[in-house]
Each structure stands twice: as C-alpha cells, then as structure tokens.
Design a protein around this motif. Sequence first.
Motif, PDB file in Angstrom:
ATOM      1  N   LEU A  14       0.843  -1.191   0.000  1.00  0.00           N
ATOM      2  CA  LEU A  14       0.000   0.000   0.000  1.00  0.00           C
ATOM      3  C   LEU A  14       0.877   1.239   0.000  1.00  0.00           C
ATOM      4  O   LEU A  14       1.915   1.268   0.666  1.00  0.00           O
ATOM      5  CB  LEU A  14      -0.861   0.050   1.272  1.00  0.00           C
ATOM      6  N   ARG A  55      -0.238   8.326   1.097  1.00  0.00           N
ATOM      7  CA  ARG A  55       0.107   9.683   0.671  1.00  0.00           C
ATOM      8  C   ARG A  55       0.097  10.594   1.897  1.00  0.00           C
ATOM      9  O   ARG A  55      -0.876  11.275   2.177  1.00  0.00           O
ATOM     10  CB  ARG A  55      -0.881  10.199  -0.372  1.00  0.00           C
ATOM     11  N   ARG A  92      -5.417  -0.830   5.149  1.00  0.00           N
ATOM     12  CA  ARG A  92      -5.983   0.196   4.253  1.00  0.00           C
ATOM     13  C   ARG A  92      -7.219   0.832   4.878  1.00  0.00           C
ATOM     14  O   ARG A  92      -7.370   2.060   4.874  1.00  0.00           O
ATOM     15  CB  ARG A  92      -6.314  -0.415   2.897  1.00  0.00           C
ATOM     16  N   THR A 143      -7.302   4.734   5.924  1.00  0.00           N
ATOM     17  CA  THR A 143      -8.308   5.565   5.267  1.00  0.00           C
ATOM     18  C   THR A 143      -9.198   6.219   6.323  1.00  0.00           C
ATOM     19  O   THR A 143      -9.533   7.400   6.224  1.00  0.00           O
ATOM     20  CB  THR A 143      -9.137   4.726   4.277  1.00  0.00           C
ATOM     21  N   GLU A 187      -4.850   9.186   2.283  1.00  0.00           N
ATOM     22  CA  GLU A 187      -5.121   8.650   0.957  1.00  0.00           C
ATOM     23  C   GLU A 187      -4.255   7.402   0.797  1.00  0.00           C
ATOM     24  O   GLU A 187      -3.035   7.476   0.935  1.00  0.00           O
ATOM     25  CB  GLU A 187      -4.767   9.671  -0.120  1.00  0.00           C
ATOM     26  N   THR A 226      -3.434   3.949  -1.619  1.00  0.00           N
ATOM     27  CA  THR A 226      -3.603   3.292  -2.907  1.00  0.00           C
ATOM     28  C   THR A 226      -2.838   1.975  -2.901  1.00  0.00           C
ATOM     29  O   THR A 226      -1.868   1.822  -2.157  1.00  0.00           O
ATOM     30  CB  THR A 226      -3.099   4.183  -4.058  1.00  0.00           C
TER      31      THR A 226
END
Length: 170
Positions: free
Chosen positions: A6, A9, A65, A69, A74, A76
């Motif tokens: 993962l 950001r 994740r 979140t 953020e 991804t």
Amino acid sequence: MTPYALTVRAKARDLRAADHLLHTLAAGLALPRGAFGCTHLVRTGRPHIALSLALPDEPLARAARERLTGLGYEVTPGVPDRAGRAVIYPGVTALTGTLTVADLLARSAIDGVTVLGSPREPAPHTPLTTRDHVRPQWRDGRLLLAAVPAAGGTLVPFEVPDPTPCCADH
C-alpha cells in the motif's frame, strides 16, 4: 517485497518526519514481523515523501488500508516506485552497535552491503558500526545497505541518523 503493498500519501516534507510518521502508523496498526515500511521520494507534482507498507497477506493489507483511510490518509494499492528506503523491515531492531557485515545480513532482511567508491562488496568479517540507524534501499529487487569507510577499517551506513540541515549555520 510482498505483493500486498500500500502507498500512503502522507506528504511528509523530510525523512526524519517521514520515519517518525511511519513508526507511529506501524505501531497503531500493530504490524506483524514480516512487514516492511518504506519511504519514497516523490518528484512529480509538489515534491514530497510518500510511505509504503508491504504486508505478508491480503487480509492484513485490507485491514491496514481501512484503518489508514479511516484516519484520513489517501491509500492506494502498490508502491510508488521500486526504490523505497526501508525504515521498518525484519530484523531492524537487532541492528545496533557494531557488528560484522555477515551478522548484519544474518540478522535482517538486508540482502547485501555496498561500499561507496568500491566495486566489491565488503568482506563478511568487516565491522560495521550501525549508529542504530540502518536504512537500506530497494534496488533491482534486493534490499541493499550503502555504507562508507570509517576509522579503523570499519564501515558505517551512508545515511547519518541526525543530518545537519542545509544552511543550518545561516
């Protein structure tokens, strides 16, 4: 690295802050032993440092994740690049004080040591003073520690634990 990776950001501005945030997030996620946490220099757009986590299985990656979140990050799938600087990796806590290159490789996930300015890898019995700050980088799928020669025939990691900021004396 594992396929369960993962990117976070976090937009950290310097490596010290990124390292600290990575350790904080890892503690909050209770990462398992086989996990990796890396920093990545992102040069596109506004330059910043992104974080990545590589986890040993899909359920852990999914849970991480969701948690990240939920904390407002953020997140991804995958890693931003293949050249991450490892901060959290198997064996990192055993890399303290002075040990031989062979011990460093046996105790951790590090695959090799390179010496800046030398075409050869150091001998296994070469002492390496870790300064309790060992940050190898991924290169061609291998986790490699860059080192430099130091006094008394020893090596030290190229990256220093407390770098002097540019223009600190101005």
